[in-house]
Scaffold this motif. Structure first.
Motif, short mmCIF file in Angstrom:
data_model
loop_
_atom_site.label_atom_id
_atom_site.label_comp_id
_atom_site.label_asym_id
_atom_site.label_seq_id
_atom_site.Cartn_x
_atom_site.Cartn_y
_atom_site.Cartn_z
N ALA A 139 0.86 -1.18 0.00
CA ALA A 139 0.00 0.00 0.00
C ALA A 139 0.90 1.23 0.00
N PHE A 140 0.69 2.10 -0.95
CA PHE A 140 1.55 3.26 -1.11
C PHE A 140 0.90 4.52 -0.54
N ARG A 141 -0.34 4.78 -0.98
CA ARG A 141 -1.06 5.94 -0.45
C ARG A 141 -2.56 5.74 -0.66
N LEU A 142 -3.35 6.41 0.17
CA LEU A 142 -4.80 6.39 0.05
C LEU A 142 -5.23 7.62 -0.75
N THR A 143 -5.97 7.38 -1.81
CA THR A 143 -6.46 8.47 -2.66
C THR A 143 -7.99 8.52 -2.55
N ASP A 144 -8.60 9.48 -3.22
CA ASP A 144 -10.07 9.55 -3.24
C ASP A 144 -10.68 8.30 -3.88
N GLU A 145 -9.94 7.65 -4.78
CA GLU A 145 -10.44 6.47 -5.47
C GLU A 145 -10.17 5.17 -4.72
N GLY A 146 -9.26 5.19 -3.75
CA GLY A 146 -8.91 3.99 -2.99
C GLY A 146 -7.42 3.94 -2.73
N TRP A 147 -6.89 2.73 -2.52
CA TRP A 147 -5.47 2.55 -2.21
C TRP A 147 -4.65 2.42 -3.49
N GLU A 176 1.56 -0.81 -5.07
CA GLU A 176 2.68 -0.99 -5.98
C GLU A 176 3.44 -2.28 -5.69
N SER A 177 4.09 -2.78 -6.72
CA SER A 177 4.99 -3.92 -6.60
C SER A 177 6.32 -3.43 -6.03
N ASP A 178 6.97 -4.24 -5.22
CA ASP A 178 8.32 -3.91 -4.76
C ASP A 178 9.32 -4.03 -5.91
N ASN A 179 9.06 -4.97 -6.80
CA ASN A 179 9.95 -5.24 -7.93
C ASN A 179 9.31 -4.68 -9.21
N GLN A 180 9.59 -3.44 -9.51
CA GLN A 180 8.98 -2.80 -10.68
C GLN A 180 9.43 -3.40 -12.01
N ARG A 181 10.51 -4.19 -11.99
CA ARG A 181 11.01 -4.81 -13.23
C ARG A 181 10.47 -6.22 -13.46
N ALA A 182 9.61 -6.69 -12.58
CA ALA A 182 9.07 -8.04 -12.73
C ALA A 182 8.24 -8.12 -14.01
N PRO A 183 8.50 -9.14 -14.83
CA PRO A 183 7.72 -9.28 -16.06
C PRO A 183 6.24 -9.52 -15.74
N GLY A 184 5.38 -8.80 -16.43
CA GLY A 184 3.94 -9.00 -16.25
C GLY A 184 3.37 -8.48 -14.95
N ARG A 185 4.14 -7.68 -14.19
CA ARG A 185 3.63 -7.18 -12.91
C ARG A 185 2.36 -6.37 -13.15
N GLN A 186 1.44 -6.46 -12.22
CA GLN A 186 0.19 -5.71 -12.28
C GLN A 186 0.02 -4.95 -10.98
N ASP A 187 0.01 -3.63 -11.04
CA ASP A 187 -0.21 -2.81 -9.86
C ASP A 187 -0.92 -1.54 -10.27
N SER A 188 -0.99 -0.56 -9.38
CA SER A 188 -1.75 0.66 -9.67
C SER A 188 -1.22 1.44 -10.85
N TRP A 189 0.03 1.22 -11.23
CA TRP A 189 0.55 1.87 -12.44
C TRP A 189 -0.18 1.35 -13.68
N ASN A 190 -0.75 0.14 -13.58
CA ASN A 190 -1.49 -0.44 -14.70
C ASN A 190 -2.99 -0.17 -14.62
N PHE A 191 -3.57 -0.26 -13.42
CA PHE A 191 -5.03 -0.21 -13.29
C PHE A 191 -5.55 0.87 -12.37
N GLY A 192 -4.71 1.73 -11.84
CA GLY A 192 -5.16 2.79 -10.95
C GLY A 192 -5.35 2.30 -9.52
N ALA A 193 -5.95 3.14 -8.71
CA ALA A 193 -6.15 2.81 -7.29
C ALA A 193 -7.14 1.66 -7.14
N VAL A 194 -6.94 0.87 -6.09
CA VAL A 194 -7.84 -0.23 -5.75
C VAL A 194 -8.88 0.32 -4.77
N PRO A 195 -10.17 0.20 -5.07
CA PRO A 195 -11.18 0.67 -4.12
C PRO A 195 -10.94 0.06 -2.73
#
Length: 103
Positions: free
Chosen positions: A49-57, A60-79
């Motif tokens: 969990a990186f930060r709480l926004t108006d849209e949710g949490w 982020e992945s700890d390993n930004q170079r992981a192939p196929g990683r899926q985090d808020s950089w891909n899909f935005g905040a999680v409700p």
């Protein structure tokens, strides 16, 4: 309530590795920096969990170079309702690694 979750993928290396088993406290209060489990359309994800926004949490992945990683950089905040809980321990493989903080 405590539940168990298995880590898949390399996105949380070095903190967590594929095959690690985690104990997750459902409905626990979340703070930035906590490792959390969240629901996504393709299943559960384990992220930091990186930060709480108006849209949710923002998570982020700890390993930004992981192939196929899926985090808020891909899909935005999680409700917030889709955050299952906070990881409190890795119980396998041994030795036990705790994640909880005094609150």
């Amino acid at each position: 309530m405590i539940t168990a979750v298995r880590v898949t993928g390399d996105s949380m290396i070095p903190a967590l590795r594929p095959g690690d088993w985690l104990l997750v406290r459902r409905g626990a209060a979340i703070r930035p920096g906590d490792v959390v489990v969240a629901r996504r359309p393709h299943g559960l994800i384990v992220k930091r969990a990186f930060r709480l926004t108006d849209e949710g949490w923002w998570v982020e992945s700890d390993n930004q170079r992981a192939p196929g990683r899926q985090d808020s950089w891909n899909f935005g905040a999680v409700p917030a309702d889709d955050v299952v809980g906070r990881v409190v321990a890795r119980y396998w493989p041994w030795p036990l690694r705790l994640f909880w903080r005094a609150r």
